[in-house]
Write an enzyme that holds these catalytic residues in place. Structure first.
Site, PDB file in Angstrom:
ATOM      1  N   GLY B  72     -24.948  21.330  18.803  1.00 56.43           N
ATOM      2  CA  GLY B  72     -26.119  22.025  18.285  1.00 56.43           C
ATOM      3  C   GLY B  72     -26.572  21.522  16.930  1.00 56.43           C
ATOM      4  N   SER B  73     -25.622  21.228  16.059  1.00 58.06           N
ATOM      5  CA  SER B  73     -26.006  20.800  14.704  1.00 58.06           C
ATOM      6  C   SER B  73     -26.763  19.480  14.745  1.00 58.06           C
ATOM      7  CB  SER B  73     -24.764  20.665  13.814  1.00 58.06           C
ATOM      8  OG  SER B  73     -24.226  21.932  13.546  1.00 58.06           O
ATOM      9  N   ASN B 153     -27.083  34.102  15.233  1.00 59.62           N
ATOM     10  CA  ASN B 153     -25.655  33.972  15.516  1.00 59.62           C
ATOM     11  C   ASN B 153     -24.820  35.106  14.939  1.00 59.62           C
ATOM     12  OD1 ASN B 153     -26.693  32.596  13.186  1.00 59.62           O
ATOM     13  ND2 ASN B 153     -24.626  31.879  12.767  1.00 59.62           N
ATOM     14  N   GLN B 181     -27.307  30.161  20.458  1.00 64.66           N
ATOM     15  CA  GLN B 181     -26.713  31.447  20.848  1.00 64.66           C
ATOM     16  C   GLN B 181     -27.385  32.054  22.072  1.00 64.66           C
ATOM     17  OE1 GLN B 181     -24.003  32.889  19.520  1.00 64.66           O
ATOM     18  NE2 GLN B 181     -23.736  31.393  17.893  1.00 64.66           N
ATOM     19  N   SER B 201     -25.801  24.090  22.485  1.00 66.20           N
ATOM     20  CA  SER B 201     -24.432  23.618  22.305  1.00 66.20           C
ATOM     21  C   SER B 201     -23.574  24.150  23.447  1.00 66.20           C
ATOM     22  CB  SER B 201     -23.919  24.136  20.966  1.00 66.20           C
ATOM     23  OG  SER B 201     -22.564  23.825  20.830  1.00 66.20           O
ATOM     24  N   HIS B 203     -20.296  24.577  23.941  1.00 63.20           N
ATOM     25  CA  HIS B 203     -19.109  25.436  23.788  1.00 63.20           C
ATOM     26  C   HIS B 203     -19.450  26.898  23.541  1.00 63.20           C
ATOM     27  CE1 HIS B 203     -18.769  26.053  19.312  1.00 63.20           C
ATOM     28  NE2 HIS B 203     -19.633  25.066  19.325  1.00 63.20           N
ATOM     29  N   THR B 239     -21.939   5.485  23.166  1.00 66.65           N
ATOM     30  CA  THR B 239     -21.568   5.664  24.572  1.00 66.65           C
ATOM     31  C   THR B 239     -21.521   7.153  24.896  1.00 66.65           C
ATOM     32  OG1 THR B 239     -20.328   3.614  24.557  1.00 66.65           O
ATOM     33  CG2 THR B 239     -19.776   5.204  26.286  1.00 66.65           C
ATOM     34  N   CYS B 326     -15.429  35.864   1.315  1.00 70.48           N
ATOM     35  CA  CYS B 326     -14.096  35.284   1.488  1.00 70.48           C
ATOM     36  C   CYS B 326     -13.929  34.623   2.833  1.00 70.48           C
ATOM     37  CB  CYS B 326     -13.026  36.351   1.297  1.00 70.48           C
ATOM     38  SG  CYS B 326     -12.692  36.643  -0.429  1.00 70.48           S
TER      39      CYS B 326
END
Lengths: 143, 398
Positions: B72-73, B153, B181, B201, B203, B239, B326
């Site tokens: 996706g990126s 997302n 998403q 994407s 995955h 490839t 965090c």
């Protein structure tokens, strides 16, 4: 999770000295909710010793573990020893912290010192100002 | 101890269908599709087949509109760069987007701003939605591209993509959507949705990691991010990741075929989870409840911090995520939560739970109990919560 050492996880899961001392001799609060961590330390001092210490913390796993470890390190110690607590000592006792979490140990040191200073102020005890450098400004939000 | 994986917006478990679809392309049909010999041509045949099937699953008019990428990126980067270059040649250097895009989009836009482009970031409101009217009002004669994510997302809100696409088409502006998403989770049809460029994407819908698609409508000229060989019509050298592409194709077809069954099932579980978590005082769901991905639950709880929440939930076997500073690896909490108006101190106490088609009612009930316990445990040691309860600090969420 491998993010933290076993020691950190132990003190996070089973924090020592959590709570409040209603008739505390000194209370110190550092941090900022905007930045995501606040630590509050309550001290009971007797015969120039840390007779009891409690903490409350709003923050991440390492913030809670650092508070817990800091209270363990000073509990029962003479005031003069407790004043020497450093963030490095907290970090070492926790078997290290990730680099971006070191500020949590700094906060713990500052919270203890803020509580000590409050104790001196409340009881009119003279002290050397240089022992209590101003808490570091938050680099992030400028508070 | 049971493990309940509720972080499917981060990544998903691969489906058996996808795994089985990949295997022959590792040791049997292992050729390079660019090779002229029979072993290579067998691979090329599979690649062509995959491209046709992906085009069909997305409702594309032509398989030539499908470019396989590393994910996706990369697709986001290439889509935006291509549209920007096209715009620049025509003297159009204005782009419209939103404040809560994925960083693959936002960071590309920030770079373009340094290169002389101007970007309007539309307000996504408290409900996490933009309107076609906002887009229409923001378009100027200098606008070359509108890039707005299909579904968010973190908070799962689904944008009115079809209507936004129609506005763009009328104005002659390219429209890109980061649908990472959305694809495989809700119906997406590039032609009906008036989309010029779309990123996905594998995955995120039970396919393999490291593979994705950039859809570019016929006539939209792509520029290369990766120079080299003539793969992907010369638009993306390297490839082809054939096992990944075959796994993605199988996962996509499976996810799309199962939508009529999975969407209502997951939405019902999502709503059960939202209702359960809504019982926690001074917590609130993030984002619109109606225009929302079937598997997304996002909350903010006052008086606690997200990372400690995640760690304790992990101890109870619940895998979740948070938008706290965090956990974001930066000093600020999630830009998505800030964009919908959550103050910093509240955004730090965020929790995202994203379900999948295998999540059960028992899982949901277990999660509800676990979150309730952990929130209470953390609030009991939080000086912020003490101050809130004592009235020394004002609640933001009633």
């Amino acid at each position: 999770m491998a993010l933290y050492s076993e020691k950190v996880m132990d003190h996070f899961r089973n924090p020592r000295n959590v709570g409040v001392i209603e008739d505390a001799d000194g209370v110190g609060e550092v941090g900022n909710a905007k930045c995501g961590d606040i630590m509050k330390i309550y001290l009971k001092i007797k015969d120039d010793k840390i007779d009891d210490v409690k903490f409350e913390t709003f923050g991440c796993g390492s913030a809670i573990a650092s508070s817990s470890m800091a209270t363990e390190l000073i509990k029962g110690q003479p005031v003069s020893e407790a004043l020497k607590l450093t963030n490095q000592a907290v970090t070492e006792a926790l078997d290290g912290l990730p680099a971006h979490k070191l500020h949590c140990s700094v906060l713990a040191e500052e919270a203890i010192k803020a509580a000590m200073k409050d104790y001196y102020d409340r009881h009119g005890i003279a002290y050397d100002e240089s022992q209590f450098p101003a808490a570091h400004d938050c680099e992030h939000c400028g508070v | 101890m049971r493990t309940i994986y509720a972080d499917n917006a981060a990544t998903t478990r691969m489906s058996q269908t996808a795994i089985q679809a990949m295997l022959p392309y590792m040791d049997q049909i292992y050729g390079n599709p660019s090779s002229l010999h029979s072993v290579g041509q067998a691979a090329m045949e599979a690649l062509t087949d995959a491209r046709n099937r992906v085009a069909k699953a997305l409702g594309a008019a032509n398989a030539r509109e499908i470019t396989f990428t590393s994910g996706g990126s990369e697709a986001d980067n290439q889509a935006i760069r291509s549209a920007a270059l096209w715009g620049k040649r025509k003297g159009k250097t204005h782009i419209i987007s939103t404040a809560f895009e994925h960083h693959a989009v936002l960071h590309t836009l920030k770079k373009l701003e340094k290169e002389g482009f101007t970007v309007s970031y539309l307000d996504v409101h408290e409900n996490g939605l933009v309107t076609p009217e906002q887009v229409e009002a923001a378009i100027t004669p200098e606008t070359c591209l509108v890039t707005i994510m299909y579904a968010n997302n973190e908070i799962g809100t689904i944008q009115p993509i079809r209507e936004i696409g129609a506005v763009c088409r009328k104005a002659g502006v390219l429209f890109h959507t980061d649908a990472v998403q959305a694809v495989g989770h809700i119906p997406v049809n590039v032609q009906e949705d008036n989309i010029d460029l779309l990123s996905l994407s594998a995955h995120k819908f039970h396919g393999p990691k490291g593979v994705g698609v950039l859809y570019a409508k016929r006539g939209v000229i792509l520029s290369n991010l990766i120079e080299g060989g003539a793969q992907e019509r010369g638009k993306r050298a390297g490839t082809e990741n054939l096992p990944g592409i075959m796994g993605m194709t199988a996962a996509l077809e499976e996810a799309v075929a199962e939508l009529p069954e999975t969407m209502p099932k997951m939405a019902a579980l999502r709503d059960r989870l939202i209702a359960g978590l809504a019982e926690i005082p001074h917590g609130a769901v993030n984002g619109d409840l109606e225009h929302r991905l079937p598997g997304n639950v996002s909350f903010c709880f006052e008086g606690i911090e997200g990372e400690s929440l995640l760690l304790l939930l992990d101890d109870k076997g619940v895998c979740a995520s948070s938008g706290s500073a965090c956990t974001s690896g930066s000093l600020d909490p999630s830009h998505v939560l800030l964009a919908i108006g959550r103050p910093h101190e509240v955004a730090h106490g965020s929790l995202r739970l994203t379900l999948d088609r295998d999540t059960t009612e028992e899982d949901v009930d277990y999660i509800i109990r676990a979150v309730k316990d952990v929130v209470e445990q953390l609030r009991n040691m939080s000086p912020v919560w003490r101050d809130l309860m004592a009235g020394k600090r004002q609640f933001v969420i009633e």
